[in-house]
Design a protein around this motif. Structure first.
Motif, PDB file in Angstrom:
ATOM      1  N   CYS A  16       0.840  -1.195   0.000  1.00 15.03           N
ATOM      2  CA  CYS A  16       0.000   0.000   0.000  1.00 15.03           C
ATOM      3  C   CYS A  16       0.880   1.253   0.000  1.00 15.03           C
ATOM      4  CB  CYS A  16      -0.904  -0.004   1.225  1.00 15.03           C
ATOM      5  SG  CYS A  16      -1.968  -1.456   1.302  1.00 15.03           S
ATOM      6  N   PRO A  17       0.345   2.387  -0.491  1.00  7.09           N
ATOM      7  CA  PRO A  17       1.132   3.621  -0.538  1.00  7.09           C
ATOM      8  C   PRO A  17       1.661   4.069   0.832  1.00  7.09           C
ATOM      9  CG  PRO A  17      -0.858   3.856  -1.844  1.00  7.09           C
ATOM     10  CD  PRO A  17      -0.960   2.559  -1.106  1.00  7.09           C
ATOM     11  N   ASP A  18       0.948   3.714   1.905  1.00 10.67           N
ATOM     12  CA  ASP A  18       1.383   4.131   3.244  1.00 10.67           C
ATOM     13  C   ASP A  18       2.460   3.214   3.823  1.00 10.67           C
ATOM     14  OD1 ASP A  18       0.016   1.843   3.954  1.00 10.67           O
ATOM     15  OD2 ASP A  18      -1.377   2.835   5.310  1.00 10.67           O
ATOM     16  N   THR A  20       2.119  -0.110   4.226  1.00 10.83           N
ATOM     17  CA  THR A  20       1.510  -1.350   4.713  1.00 10.83           C
ATOM     18  C   THR A  20       1.710  -2.457   3.683  1.00 10.83           C
ATOM     19  OG1 THR A  20      -0.175  -0.100   5.896  1.00 10.83           O
ATOM     20  CG2 THR A  20      -0.662  -2.413   5.457  1.00 10.83           C
TER      21      THR A  20
END
Length: 75
Positions: A16-18, A20
């Motif tokens: 994920c972009p964050d 994760t």
């Protein structure tokens, strides 16, 4: 939708972009059924579609009831 073939025990990594990272692994497959394992941080909510739909419906009903009760209180 991305569709991938996997053999038993093979995994798919979702980044994920964050930052994760979620791992999805095919555990077993028999006939038309498959068992998958999902490895994700506890902060990631994972629901089967039918459970998610039921929760959404309850939330929407609750929101409507709240709106009705606020309208009744104003009058």
């Amino acid at each position: 939708m991305l569709v991938l073939k996997r053999k038993r025990e093979q995994r798919i990594r979702i980044a994920c972009p964050d930052g994760t990272v979620i791992w999805v692994q095919l555990m077993t497959a028999h006939g038309g059924n498959a068992r998958i394992g999902i490895e994700a941080p506890k902060s990631v909510e994972i629901y089967r579609e039918e459970v998610y739909d039921a929760l959404q419906q309850r939330y929407e009903q609750h929101q409507q009831e709240q709106a009705l009760s606020q309208t009744t209180e104003v009058e």
